[in-house]
Structure formats: C-alpha cells, structure tokens
Motif scaffolding. Structure first.
Motif, PDB file in Angstrom:
ATOM      1  N   SER A   1      47.570 -18.774  10.374  1.00 12.52           N
ATOM      2  CA  SER A   1      47.961 -18.174   9.104  1.00 12.52           C
ATOM      3  C   SER A   1      48.784 -16.915   9.326  1.00 12.52           C
ATOM      4  O   SER A   1      48.771 -16.322  10.399  1.00 12.52           O
ATOM      5  CB  SER A   1      46.718 -17.823   8.267  1.00 12.52           C
ATOM      6  N   LEU A   2      49.488 -16.522   8.275  1.00 11.22           N
ATOM      7  CA  LEU A   2      50.233 -15.269   8.271  1.00 11.22           C
ATOM      8  C   LEU A   2      49.319 -14.159   7.767  1.00 11.22           C
ATOM      9  O   LEU A   2      48.676 -14.300   6.724  1.00 11.22           O
ATOM     10  CB  LEU A   2      51.446 -15.403   7.344  1.00 11.22           C
ATOM     11  N   PHE A   3      49.226 -13.060   8.513  1.00  8.15           N
ATOM     12  CA  PHE A   3      48.413 -11.923   8.104  1.00  8.15           C
ATOM     13  C   PHE A   3      49.298 -10.703   7.903  1.00  8.15           C
ATOM     14  O   PHE A   3      50.074 -10.341   8.782  1.00  8.15           O
ATOM     15  CB  PHE A   3      47.356 -11.593   9.166  1.00  8.15           C
ATOM     16  N   LEU A   4      49.157 -10.069   6.741  1.00 14.24           N
ATOM     17  CA  LEU A   4      49.863  -8.827   6.461  1.00 14.24           C
ATOM     18  C   LEU A   4      48.874  -7.797   5.933  1.00 14.24           C
ATOM     19  O   LEU A   4      47.936  -8.138   5.203  1.00 14.24           O
ATOM     20  CB  LEU A   4      50.960  -9.041   5.414  1.00 14.24           C
ATOM     21  N   ARG A   5      49.088  -6.558   6.300  1.00 12.00           N
ATOM     22  CA  ARG A   5      48.351  -5.448   5.694  1.00 12.00           C
ATOM     23  C   ARG A   5      49.291  -4.790   4.690  1.00 12.00           C
ATOM     24  O   ARG A   5      50.426  -4.438   5.026  1.00 12.00           O
ATOM     25  CB  ARG A   5      47.897  -4.466   6.774  1.00 12.00           C
ATOM     26  N   LEU A   6      48.848  -4.657   3.448  1.00 13.00           N
ATOM     27  CA  LEU A   6      49.670  -4.079   2.390  1.00 13.00           C
ATOM     28  C   LEU A   6      49.182  -2.669   2.087  1.00 13.00           C
ATOM     29  O   LEU A   6      48.068  -2.478   1.590  1.00 13.00           O
ATOM     30  CB  LEU A   6      49.597  -4.945   1.126  1.00 13.00           C
ATOM     31  N   LEU A   7      50.011  -1.685   2.414  1.00 13.18           N
ATOM     32  CA  LEU A   7      49.687  -0.285   2.153  1.00 13.18           C
ATOM     33  C   LEU A   7      50.225   0.085   0.777  1.00 13.18           C
ATOM     34  O   LEU A   7      51.432  -0.018   0.528  1.00 13.18           O
ATOM     35  CB  LEU A   7      50.298   0.609   3.225  1.00 13.18           C
ATOM     36  N   VAL A   8      49.339   0.507  -0.106  1.00 13.88           N
ATOM     37  CA  VAL A   8      49.696   0.730  -1.508  1.00 13.88           C
ATOM     38  C   VAL A   8      49.517   2.207  -1.856  1.00 13.88           C
ATOM     39  O   VAL A   8      48.430   2.770  -1.668  1.00 13.88           O
ATOM     40  CB  VAL A   8      48.821  -0.133  -2.439  1.00 13.88           C
ATOM     41  N   GLU A   9      50.583   2.820  -2.332  1.00 11.49           N
ATOM     42  CA  GLU A   9      50.513   4.200  -2.820  1.00 11.49           C
ATOM     43  C   GLU A   9      50.446   4.161  -4.342  1.00 11.49           C
ATOM     44  O   GLU A   9      51.311   3.562  -4.996  1.00 11.49           O
ATOM     45  CB  GLU A   9      51.725   5.008  -2.367  1.00 11.49           C
ATOM     46  N   VAL A  10      49.410   4.794  -4.902  1.00 12.90           N
ATOM     47  CA  VAL A  10      49.137   4.712  -6.335  1.00 12.90           C
ATOM     48  C   VAL A  10      49.169   6.106  -6.950  1.00 12.90           C
ATOM     49  O   VAL A  10      48.625   7.062  -6.378  1.00 12.90           O
ATOM     50  CB  VAL A  10      47.750   4.067  -6.588  1.00 12.90           C
ATOM     51  N   GLU A  11      49.807   6.215  -8.111  1.00 13.63           N
ATOM     52  CA  GLU A  11      49.734   7.452  -8.885  1.00 13.63           C
ATOM     53  C   GLU A  11      48.574   7.341  -9.867  1.00 13.63           C
ATOM     54  O   GLU A  11      48.495   6.391 -10.655  1.00 13.63           O
ATOM     55  CB  GLU A  11      51.032   7.703  -9.654  1.00 13.63           C
ATOM     56  N   LEU A  12      47.646   8.294  -9.813  1.00 13.52           N
ATOM     57  CA  LEU A  12      46.468   8.273 -10.670  1.00 13.52           C
ATOM     58  C   LEU A  12      46.775   8.891 -12.031  1.00 13.52           C
ATOM     59  O   LEU A  12      47.873   9.413 -12.268  1.00 13.52           O
ATOM     60  CB  LEU A  12      45.326   9.019  -9.981  1.00 13.52           C
ATOM     61  N   LEU A  13      45.805   8.830 -12.923  1.00 18.06           N
ATOM     62  CA  LEU A  13      46.016   9.335 -14.279  1.00 18.06           C
ATOM     63  C   LEU A  13      46.288  10.831 -14.302  1.00 18.06           C
ATOM     64  O   LEU A  13      46.972  11.335 -15.207  1.00 18.06           O
ATOM     65  CB  LEU A  13      44.797   9.005 -15.150  1.00 18.06           C
ATOM     66  N   ASP A  14      45.767  11.567 -13.314  1.00 16.46           N
ATOM     67  CA  ASP A  14      46.012  13.012 -13.267  1.00 16.46           C
ATOM     68  C   ASP A  14      47.273  13.353 -12.473  1.00 16.46           C
ATOM     69  O   ASP A  14      47.517  14.502 -12.134  1.00 16.46           O
ATOM     70  CB  ASP A  14      44.800  13.740 -12.680  1.00 16.46           C
ATOM     71  N   HIS A  15      48.059  12.298 -12.145  1.00 17.65           N
ATOM     72  CA  HIS A  15      49.341  12.408 -11.435  1.00 17.65           C
ATOM     73  C   HIS A  15      49.193  12.756  -9.952  1.00 17.65           C
ATOM     74  O   HIS A  15      50.201  12.994  -9.278  1.00 17.65           O
ATOM     75  CB  HIS A  15      50.277  13.411 -12.127  1.00 17.65           C
ATOM     76  N   SER A  16      47.971  12.780  -9.449  1.00 22.67           N
ATOM     77  CA  SER A  16      47.791  12.849  -8.001  1.00 22.67           C
ATOM     78  C   SER A  16      48.012  11.446  -7.436  1.00 22.67           C
ATOM     79  O   SER A  16      48.142  10.469  -8.187  1.00 22.67           O
ATOM     80  CB  SER A  16      46.387  13.353  -7.658  1.00 22.67           C
ATOM     81  N   THR A  17      48.069  11.341  -6.121  1.00 22.69           N
ATOM     82  CA  THR A  17      48.307  10.030  -5.509  1.00 22.69           C
ATOM     83  C   THR A  17      47.117   9.622  -4.645  1.00 22.69           C
ATOM     84  O   THR A  17      46.359  10.460  -4.156  1.00 22.69           O
ATOM     85  CB  THR A  17      49.577  10.045  -4.642  1.00 22.69           C
ATOM     86  N   LYS A  18      46.982   8.321  -4.480  1.00 20.81           N
ATOM     87  CA  LYS A  18      45.906   7.760  -3.666  1.00 20.81           C
ATOM     88  C   LYS A  18      46.475   6.590  -2.870  1.00 20.81           C
ATOM     89  O   LYS A  18      47.269   5.800  -3.388  1.00 20.81           O
ATOM     90  CB  LYS A  18      44.750   7.280  -4.549  1.00 20.81           C
ATOM     91  N   ASN A  19      46.061   6.478  -1.620  1.00 21.50           N
ATOM     92  CA  ASN A  19      46.517   5.382  -0.764  1.00 21.50           C
ATOM     93  C   ASN A  19      45.426   4.321  -0.641  1.00 21.50           C
ATOM     94  O   ASN A  19      44.273   4.637  -0.333  1.00 21.50           O
ATOM     95  CB  ASN A  19      46.884   5.905   0.624  1.00 21.50           C
ATOM     96  N   LEU A  20      45.804   3.078  -0.888  1.00 21.46           N
ATOM     97  CA  LEU A  20      44.906   1.941  -0.750  1.00 21.46           C
ATOM     98  C   LEU A  20      45.483   0.979   0.284  1.00 21.46           C
ATOM     99  O   LEU A  20      46.651   1.085   0.667  1.00 21.46           O
ATOM    100  CB  LEU A  20      44.738   1.207  -2.084  1.00 21.46           C
ATOM    101  N   SER A  21      44.656   0.030   0.702  1.00 22.16           N
ATOM    102  CA  SER A  21      45.122  -0.960   1.668  1.00 22.16           C
ATOM    103  C   SER A  21      44.436  -2.290   1.397  1.00 22.16           C
ATOM    104  O   SER A  21      43.228  -2.344   1.158  1.00 22.16           O
ATOM    105  CB  SER A  21      44.824  -0.482   3.095  1.00 22.16           C
TER     106      SER A  21
END
Length: 416
Positions: free
Chosen positions: A56-76
């Motif tokens: 199978s093909l495996f990818l890790r997706l790094l996601v940068e999110v802007e929160l409601l208070d306009h700070s940012t959070k990184n997910l994966s």
C-alpha cells in the motif's frame, strides 16, 4: 486542499498521487479538535521507508489549523491508500482488502471496545479512524498519527522480548475474546471474514503468493536439513489444497476473529519515561480471518518473538495467552462453554501448516534488512534478489536451524 501538492521530505510533487490535491480533511479535523476556523495547509510526507511496506501507499499528512481564537495548531494523520501499481492495485481490489479494513476500523473494532465499556473496562485496540470529506475515487484508510503520542514499533530484526510479548498477548487475548462475544451477540461475521482470501476462486493467486521454490532450494543446502527437505520437496503440489481445507473454520471448535497479520511492524507500543510499556495497539486489519486462534498465535510467536523465546517459551506464551483469554471471556460474560487449554493445544497441532507458512513465508521477510528491492512483486518472484536475500540471510538460517527441527519433532510438518 491547501499546499497539498508541495514536495516535502523526499516526496517530490510529481511523485504525489493525482487524487491527493482533491483531499479535504474538515470532518477529520473536527473529530480531532472540535470547532475551528479553517485549515491553513496540508503537507504530505512519506509515511514508510523502503523495505518496510509491501502493498500500500503510506503518507503522513501534516495539517496546520487556525483555531477560533486565531491561534494555530498542528495535527497529523496517516493516510493508507491503494498502491499506484496497477497490478498490485488489482490484487487488492479483487481481495477487497481495503473494504475489510474499513469495516474493521469503522464498524467492528468500535463494537469490540463497546463490549468492554459495558462491563466497565476501557480498552482500545487500534488508532482512531476518520473519513475524508468527499470520495477520492480510490480505496483508503485515514488514521490518527500514533507517532504524535509517542507510539513506535519495536525492532523487528531483534524481535520482541518477554515483557513486550506479555503485553501483546494480553491485548490479543482481549481482542479475541471480544470477537467471540461479538459473534454470540450479533451472529457470524460475513464471508469476507469467515472465508476471506481462502476461496477456490483465489487458487491461482494463492499458489503464486505461496510458492516455495526459493525456500526449498536453500533448505536443500542447509546442514542437517536433508530429511526435512525430503518431507517438503513436493509440497507446492498440495500446499494450496491443504491451505483451503485448513482455513475452513470448524463451528464445533472455539473460534475467534484472527488479526491475520500480527507481526512486529503491525504492533505499536507506547512507553513511559522509564521505558515501561503503557499501551499496545494493532494496525493493518486487511486480512482478518475467523477461525482457530492457533493462526494468530503461530503468526505472532514464530514471526516476532525474540529468537531465544520462539521455541523455548512457546508453550509458556500459549498458556499466558490462554489465561488472559479466559479472564476476558468471563469479564464479557461469554455464555458458551469456555475453551480449554488442551483443546487449544490440539488446535495448534492440527494447524501445523499455519506454523510452516509463518516460518517459510513471513519470518524471512521479518528478518530481512531494509532493502529497496522489498516489494510485493519481488516477493512473488522466486528469481528476485529479494527472494534470494530472504533465504540466504545468515540470521534467518540460524533461527531456522532451531525452529525447523522443533516443528518437525512436534509433527507440525506432517500435513501432506
């Protein structure tokens, strides 16, 4: 998908799947963190190294999110998708492996965990799974990235020590117990789990996957292996017949849903700061099969226990699993007769072919050093460099000088 085609970490943009820019992850992000303002970027990384993944093909997706208070959070997230190779993709589609895995993550495993919740025990068997927002046109599995929680595999080349085997067997016993109780509550699993890949329609594919020519050619050269070679020399003539026969579940016996691919790379461990094991989770549920727990026990112990444990501690490890299995069945208020240890050992003796399949097909892959030649096509080609490397690997040959006589002395090679 913002910035999803950006090359990153050895993954140039022109190597990305053509469907990847269409992926959107709003639902998955919402499930992870609740309400948010917007996704700022999604950056793909290679999810597995060469020689560690075959189909199978495996990818890790790094996601940068802007929160409601306009700070940012990184997910994966980890994205597992159908292979770009047309031949391999066709095999996976024919065998419905992604369909099975999707059922496991989204339907069956949550019900297993709910069975424990109803008796007051919190348990998790696998990473949390998510759905993308719209159809990608390919089969896929989207999971939480366990590396963010400091989960990791143990070294498959050295094998699992006794502490790690204890923890895996505890979780495997809990998984098996839940599957037995699930059947009691909901009825039998569908054909994709009771028959799986072991059908007459897949005979040719099974013969190609399980050809023993390369193994037998090397076995013939091993010191003191002549009698065993003679016993197995013509095994390709009847192996698939016996495999199709043995993999039919016997309704009169105690049966469970086997993980089916329970080896070191599909087991994730989380440790505390002192190295103590906190949690064990399983991944890769594409080949689950309903039947005797002997299948998973042979697969796990003979493929992934440290060499000094495989045979010397085999009966002890079976007993350790059995005690945990019965404990969990009682906890879940299983109403059918509890399994007996002697019956489990009888099942292990009857399923000698399962043991042979592990040590001749799986163990040489587990013990193979990382190589760019490691892929499913090479595995199916007896003339490939990978096949030669598998069976001439000195570490594998050394382990087999102990394991093969042990199998033979137990009568586990007498399945002709």
């Amino acid at each position: 998908m913002s910035d999803a085609t950006k090359g990153h970490n050895g993954l140039p943009a022109d190597n990305l799947p053509v469907w990847l820019p269409n992926i959107t992850l709003e639902k998955a992000v919402q499930a992870q963190i609740g309400d948010f303002e917007k996704i700022l970027s999604v950056t793909p990384q290679k999810g597995s190294s060469e020689g560690e993944n075959y189909s199978s093909l495996f990818l890790r997706l790094l996601v940068e999110v802007e929160l409601l208070d306009h700070s940012t959070k990184n997910l994966s997230f980890v994205l597992k998708a159908q292979h770009n190779n047309e031949v391999l993709g066709a095999i996976l589609t024919r065998l419905q492996l992604f369909h099975k895995e999707d059922q496991m993550y989204h339907n069956i495993l949550p019900k297993f965990e709910q069975l424990y919740a109803e008796v007051g025990k919190t348990i998790q068997f696998a990473p949390r799974a998510f759905k993308v927002d719209r159809d990608l046109g390919v089969d896929y599995i989207l999971l939480e990235d366990l590396h963010r929680k400091n989960f990791k595999n143990e070294n498959r080349l050295t094998g699992l020590d006794l502490d790690h085997m204890h923890k895996v067997l505890e979780k495997l016993a809990a998984f098996h117990a839940a599957s037995a109780c699930y059947v009691e509550h909901n009825g039998l699993f569908g054909d994709e789990f009771t028959v799986g890949v072991f059908s007459e329609a897949n005979r040719q594919l099974l013969q190609e996957f399980n050809a023993s020519g390369a193994f037998l050619a090397q076995l013939k050269k091993w010191k003191n292996a002549h009698k065993i070679y003679e016993k197995l020399a013509d095994s390709d003539d009847y192996l698939v017949d016996r495999l199709l026969q043995d993999q039919q579940y016997n309704a009169r016996e105690f049966n469970v849903l086997n993980h089916g691919d329970c080896w070191a790379n599909n087991i994730m461990f989380q440790h505390d700061a002192f190295g103590t094991i906190k949690e064990v989770l399983f991944v890769d549920f594409q080949v689950g099969k309903y039947g005797s727990p002997a299948n998973d026990l042979y697969y796990l112990i003979l493929s992934s226990a440290a060499p000094e444990l495989k045979t010397a501690k085999f009966d002890y490890l079976v007993r350790y699993y059995f005690d945990n299995l019965v404990e969990n069945l009682k906890l879940l208020q299983y109403h059918r007769p509890l399994p007996k240890l002697k019956n489990l050992h009888a099942a292990l003796f009857r399923n000698g072919l399962a043991a042979y399949m592990v040590v001749s097909k799986v163990l040489p892959v587990v013990m193979l050093d990382k190589t760019n030649n490691a892929n499913l096509e090479s595995y199916m080609n007896d003339e490939s460099k990978m096949k030669t490397a598998m069976f001439t690997n000195p570490k594998y040959v050394q382990v087999m000088t102990e394991v093969l006589p042990w199998l033979d002395n137990r009568g586990l090679l007498d399945w002709k």
